[in-house]
Design an enzyme around this catalytic site. Sequence first.
Site, PDB file in Angstrom:
ATOM      1  N   ARG A  96      42.705  46.665  34.685  1.00 47.52           N
ATOM      2  CA  ARG A  96      43.700  45.806  34.034  1.00 47.52           C
ATOM      3  C   ARG A  96      43.771  46.007  32.520  1.00 47.52           C
ATOM      4  O   ARG A  96      44.855  46.013  31.940  1.00 47.52           O
ATOM      5  CB  ARG A  96      43.415  44.330  34.355  1.00 47.52           C
ATOM      6  CG  ARG A  96      43.858  43.939  35.737  1.00 47.52           C
ATOM      7  CD  ARG A  96      43.197  42.660  36.194  1.00 47.52           C
ATOM      8  NE  ARG A  96      41.791  42.855  36.528  1.00 47.52           N
ATOM      9  CZ  ARG A  96      40.982  41.901  36.968  1.00 47.52           C
ATOM     10  NH1 ARG A  96      41.448  40.667  37.104  1.00 47.52           N
ATOM     11  NH2 ARG A  96      39.736  42.151  37.280  1.00 47.52           N
TER      12      ARG A  96
ATOM     13  N   SER B 128      36.679  45.645  33.187  1.00 45.96           N
ATOM     14  CA  SER B 128      37.254  44.679  32.243  1.00 45.96           C
ATOM     15  C   SER B 128      37.312  43.274  32.830  1.00 45.96           C
ATOM     16  O   SER B 128      37.262  42.295  32.074  1.00 45.96           O
ATOM     17  CB  SER B 128      38.621  45.129  31.742  1.00 45.96           C
ATOM     18  OG  SER B 128      39.556  45.273  32.778  1.00 45.96           O
ATOM     19  N   GLY B 129      37.441  43.149  34.137  1.00 49.98           N
ATOM     20  CA  GLY B 129      37.273  41.861  34.796  1.00 49.98           C
ATOM     21  C   GLY B 129      38.330  40.813  34.523  1.00 49.98           C
ATOM     22  O   GLY B 129      38.110  39.639  34.830  1.00 49.98           O
ATOM     23  N   GLY B 130      39.432  41.199  33.908  1.00 52.28           N
ATOM     24  CA  GLY B 130      40.472  40.222  33.603  1.00 52.28           C
ATOM     25  C   GLY B 130      40.494  39.798  32.140  1.00 52.28           C
ATOM     26  O   GLY B 130      41.284  38.944  31.747  1.00 52.28           O
TER      27      GLY B 130
ATOM     28  N   GLU C  89      28.977  49.422  41.003  1.00 57.04           N
ATOM     29  CA  GLU C  89      29.661  48.345  40.288  1.00 57.04           C
ATOM     30  C   GLU C  89      29.260  46.976  40.842  1.00 57.04           C
ATOM     31  O   GLU C  89      29.849  46.505  41.804  1.00 57.04           O
ATOM     32  CB  GLU C  89      31.189  48.528  40.405  1.00 57.04           C
ATOM     33  CG  GLU C  89      31.971  47.433  39.688  1.00 57.04           C
ATOM     34  CD  GLU C  89      33.489  47.580  39.811  1.00 57.04           C
ATOM     35  OE1 GLU C  89      33.962  48.398  40.625  1.00 57.04           O
ATOM     36  OE2 GLU C  89      34.206  46.856  39.101  1.00 57.04           O
TER      37      GLU C  89
ATOM     38  N   LYS D  89      28.607  50.549  36.467  1.00 58.16           N
ATOM     39  CA  LYS D  89      29.848  49.896  36.036  1.00 58.16           C
ATOM     40  C   LYS D  89      29.632  48.383  36.115  1.00 58.16           C
ATOM     41  O   LYS D  89      29.894  47.757  37.138  1.00 58.16           O
ATOM     42  CB  LYS D  89      30.996  50.344  36.942  1.00 58.16           C
ATOM     43  CG  LYS D  89      32.315  49.633  36.665  1.00 58.16           C
ATOM     44  CD  LYS D  89      33.487  50.355  37.297  1.00 58.16           C
ATOM     45  CE  LYS D  89      34.768  49.536  37.112  1.00 58.16           C
ATOM     46  NZ  LYS D  89      35.974  50.314  37.414  1.00 58.16           N
TER      47      LYS D  89
ATOM     48  N   ARG E 192      49.887  42.355  42.125  1.00 60.75           N
ATOM     49  CA  ARG E 192      50.290  42.626  40.730  1.00 60.75           C
ATOM     50  C   ARG E 192      51.759  43.025  40.678  1.00 60.75           C
ATOM     51  O   ARG E 192      52.479  42.645  39.747  1.00 60.75           O
ATOM     52  CB  ARG E 192      49.378  43.698  40.111  1.00 60.75           C
ATOM     53  CG  ARG E 192      47.973  43.101  39.969  1.00 60.75           C
ATOM     54  CD  ARG E 192      46.956  43.916  39.231  1.00 60.75           C
ATOM     55  NE  ARG E 192      45.674  43.234  39.414  1.00 60.75           N
ATOM     56  CZ  ARG E 192      44.473  43.791  39.381  1.00 60.75           C
ATOM     57  NH1 ARG E 192      44.363  45.076  39.120  1.00 60.75           N
ATOM     58  NH2 ARG E 192      43.396  43.069  39.577  1.00 60.75           N
TER      59      ARG E 192
HETATM   60  P1  13P Z   1      39.187  45.668  35.959  1.00 61.05           P
HETATM   61  O1  13P Z   1      38.909  46.512  34.754  1.00 61.05           O
HETATM   62  O2  13P Z   1      40.598  45.195  36.065  1.00 61.05           O
HETATM   63  O3  13P Z   1      38.165  44.594  36.154  1.00 61.05           O
HETATM   64  O4  13P Z   1      39.006  46.613  37.225  1.00 61.05           O
HETATM   65  C1  13P Z   1      37.920  47.449  37.283  1.00 61.05           C
HETATM   66  C2  13P Z   1      37.666  47.816  38.670  1.00 61.05           C
HETATM   67  O5  13P Z   1      37.557  48.961  39.007  1.00 61.05           O
HETATM   68  C3  13P Z   1      37.524  46.749  39.655  1.00 61.05           C
HETATM   69  O6  13P Z   1      36.852  47.234  40.753  1.00 61.05           O
END
Ligand code: 13P
Length: 340
Positions: free
Chosen positions: A294, A261-263, A177, A219, A33
């Site tokens: 993100r 959020s996953g992108g 998660e 999560k 990033r």
């Molecule tokens: P994002 O919200 O960017 O998907 O990241 C969450 C996270 O903790 C990834 O492991």
Amino acid sequence: MSVPPVTDTARALVAGSRGLLAMDESNPTCNTRFSALGIPQTEDARRAYRDWLVSTPGLSEYISGAILYDETIRQRTNAGTPFAQAIADAGIIPGIKVDTGAKDMAGHFGERITEGLDGLRDRLAQYARMGARFAKWRAVITVADGIPSRGCIEANTQALARYAALCQESGLVAIVEPEVLMDGTHTLERCSNVTEEVLRALFGQLYTQGVALEGVLLKPNMVLPGLACPTQEGVDEVADATVRCLLRAVPAAVPGVAFLSGGQPGELASARLNAMNVRFKSRLPWALAFSFARAIQQPALEIWKGERAHVSEAQRALCHRARCNSAARRGEYRFTMEGE
Ligand code: 13P
């Protein structure tokens, strides 16, 4: 099974309308990033970045917990304070990512298994001494033709459950998660089916491993069509599909669900979380919160670009996304907030 002491921490993390800031990018991910924005990929640049993230004025109004990476929890802020202490002083609960990453899974082409169980008991004890009060472990599930396989789902969910049991032994809340990735051409319906299968497997494994659900936070991904799927459902359809899936698979004893959020673009992640709370909040057994990386950090990172002179503006952008997501927890997020 008695209710574990970690329950209070788990509840505190999802109380009111605050949520979590995931700032636990591994060094390779953080460097990727940084590199996209021309920021030096050094230990001190990563430290400086995390320093201004956690010293953002007013952040604790919207953020209940912050997830650190191993490198960061061993570092100190500009003021010389260890990061976990600085976070706690700011009114935010410190946490730590403890998996060591997803690796190619033997015999399962295109699938990954998350590692990090070896030595985990000792690492958790060390993190707890450093001030961490919760931990996170991420499993990655890829959707494509013929996958995910049952083997991948079972291995990853069993690892999540063994990690969660070790967390509870150490007095840490376990954030579990299982991320079904957005990449691919799959439909929303397929994402829903895969997510449900993964969640059912996960809660089966948590039960088998003797994990008290009151001390766990989930999560998950939101239920979304693949990024390359020609049909992209609207915000309300995503909200409905996500909540329906969770209601089928997540026991009521879990205090909260804090989405990754996953992108997704930040505004869309806020709008989707908002729609879930508007449409369902009064009827759900668990809180619907956020644990975004993100979708909270990205606009701020793009403003900062490694420049000390940009820190205040970047902190305002960070606080803005945190505030939007906090509003989404109450079902009060509006697109007009984006202009404020
Ligand atoms: P994002 O919200 O960017 O998907 O990241 C969450 C996270 O903790 C990834 O492991």
